[in-house]
Design an enzyme around this catalytic site. Structure first.
Site, PDB file in Angstrom:
ATOM      1  CG  HIS A 293      -1.997  -1.008   1.199  1.00  0.00           C
ATOM      2  ND1 HIS A 293      -2.849  -1.181   0.125  1.00  0.00           N
ATOM      3  CD2 HIS A 293      -2.357  -1.941   2.123  1.00  0.00           C
ATOM      4  CE1 HIS A 293      -3.693  -2.174   0.395  1.00  0.00           C
ATOM      5  NE2 HIS A 293      -3.407  -2.654   1.591  1.00  0.00           N
TER       6      HIS A 293
ATOM      7  CG  ASP B 253      -4.878 -10.009   3.436  1.00  0.00           C
ATOM      8  OD1 ASP B 253      -4.555 -10.559   2.360  1.00  0.00           O
ATOM      9  OD2 ASP B 253      -4.713  -8.787   3.646  1.00  0.00           O
TER      10      ASP B 253
END
Length: 474
Positions: A223, A350
């Site tokens: 990110h 995830d």
């Protein structure tokens, strides 16, 4: 006699009536946070109501090999016990390298919050415990010396302002870049160590000193963009590794990002770069899932159109079949035509079954299969970099499965003919429709799949097309 007098008076046992005592302390509610998934549990219960992990789980001592149902440590699996547990193999005897440094454990959230932060040091503790218990690391892999990335290397990825902002946190006890992206006095060094390990792993693999590798690092990176830290990420480890690989001689680099969140930072960094192909599979849901970027029509800019490929799932719960189907019809055809010299997997776990943030359903066998499908690209020169993943059992079992593939083990479960969900198929068709303009070989695959979808839609009610049984369409 007042109530206070009655309370202070020495009464016989038979006269004691404490259930109406006005000074009785309120009953304290027992609460505890699960070591495995961080979820809050209320009451005197022994197992997490979300993931069923025991409240005194041994997962940090034995990783995924510890029992989920009691506090004792279990015997390891039979195939694990057969592995040599002696001293670590030397570099000359091993083709798989692992990057790890205990100083990355010092990066943690200092402020006490109502809930533990999901990106916590226990993540790499649990993976490390799993690898040690399985005799993989130490054992069958060898380490690479850790060093901090230099400012000059980081400037190839990030702005100087961003680099200085991250470094400045080393002088503060606690700080935040965004409400969910923390730093303490050790975080800047941990981020530099993570990036340095990824750079040196890439160099070792491209130069032929190692066949492949796994970067067991944190904080994660995908990110982090040119000028900002966000989404738990400080420096973009995958971008640093890609550019280090190119400095070492890899002309074309493929980055496959299977983290459940879109790697907006990696996409931004390479948005105008034709020498780096970025492919991301992630939950998107029309931009409603964090970080909101990564739509199928985000394909790159300024002459690099087609070198960004997004596979945006429209819902949660996506599992092995949809991912592998997308690999077969989108990822591998484009990657093969691109013909990379080096492959990087931004391996967030995830999207794994049981993850509290991703809420998807990919199993260790699914990650194992996807890794194996990519292993034939770039002559096997591949680096797997840890990104997200917040259920300790899921990430440790998934990472262990991936590293076994790097070591040359074949996937234990074959998923050669996956049956996608209806929404998964629609996503793949959408991506093919957009990307065929840049990768002409996708045209024939799109036509074939559209024909099969049309055949299914005209079936009489109750009849099924063998390729897409209605039972698997959700």
């Amino acid at each position: 006699m007042t109530l206070e007098d009655m309370y202070n008076q020495d009464l016989d046992d038979e006269d004691d009536d404490s259930d109406w005592d006005p000074f009785q302390q309120p009953l304290e509610v027992i609460k505890w946070f699960c070591t495995n998934c961080t979820m809050l549990n209320l009451g005197d219960v022994d197992h997490c109501e979300v993931c069923q992990e025991h409240r005194e789980s041994g997962i940090l001592k034995q990783g995924c090999f510890a029992s989920a149902f009691d506090s004792g440590l279990t015997e390891t699996l039979s195939d694990t016990r057969e592995r040599p547990k002696g001293s670590q193999d030397s570099a000359s005897n091993s083709s798989t390298v692992v990057g790890f440094d205990e100083r990355m454990l010092l990066h943690s959230e200092v402020q006490m919050k109502s809930h533990p932060h999901p990106e916590r040091p226990d993540r790499i503790r649990a993976i490390s415990a799993s690898l040690a218990t399985a005799g993989i690391f130490p054992g069958r892999c060898h380490p690479i010396p850790a060093r901090e990335i230099t400012r000059e290397e980081l400037q190839m990825v990030h702005s100087m302002e961003h680099i200085e902002t991250v470094d400045h946190t080393g002088h503060m006890y606690s700080s935040y870049f965004t409400p969910d992206t923390y730093a303490n006095e050790h975080s800047a060094r941990a981020a530099r160590l993570a990036a340095g390990l990824c750079a040196d792993l890439a160099k070792a693999i491209v130069s032929g000193h190692a066949k492949n590798g796994f970067a067991l690092v944190r904080p994660p990176g995908h990110h982090a963009g040119v000028i900002q830290a966000m989404g738990f990420c400080l420096h973009n480890n995958a971008a640093v590794a890609a550019l280090a690989a190119q400095v070492s001689g890899a002309k074309k680099v493929l980055i496959v990002d299977w983290d459940v969140h879109h790697g907006n930072g990696t996409q931004e960094i390479f948005d105008q770069n034709k020498s780096v192909l970025y492919v991301s599979l992630h939950r998107h849901e029309g931009g409603q899932f964090y970080p909101g970027t990564g739509a199928a029509d985000e394909v790159g800019t300024m002459g690099a159109e087609g070198y960004c490929v997004n596979v945006p799932w429209s819902r949660g719960g996506v599992g092995d079949n949809d991912y592998i189907y997308a690999f077969q019809h989108v990822v591998l055809p484009i990657a093969s035509e691109f013909s990379p010299d080096f492959t990087i997997i931004s391996a967030g776990f995830d999207a794994a079954r049981g993850d509290p943030l991703g809420c998807c359903d990919v199993t260790p066998a699914g990650y194992e299969k996807m890794t194996h499908m990519l292993s034939d690209l770039s002559g096997g020169k591949m680096l797997v970099i840890l990104e997200g993943g917040y259920n300790l059992r899921s990430i440790s079992s998934s990472a262990t499965a991936v590293i076994k593939v790097l070591l040359g083990e074949s996937p234990g479960c074959e998923l050669d003919t996956p049956l996608p969900s209806r929404s998964g198929l629609q996503t793949v068709l959408e991506v093919l429709e957009i990307q065929k303009k840049y990768w002409p070989a996708l045209g024939s695959s799109l036509t074939k799949l559209q024909s099969q979808l049309k055949m299914h839609s005209v079936q009489n009610k109750g009849e099924e097309l063998s390729l897409f049984p209605s039972a698997v369409w959700s």
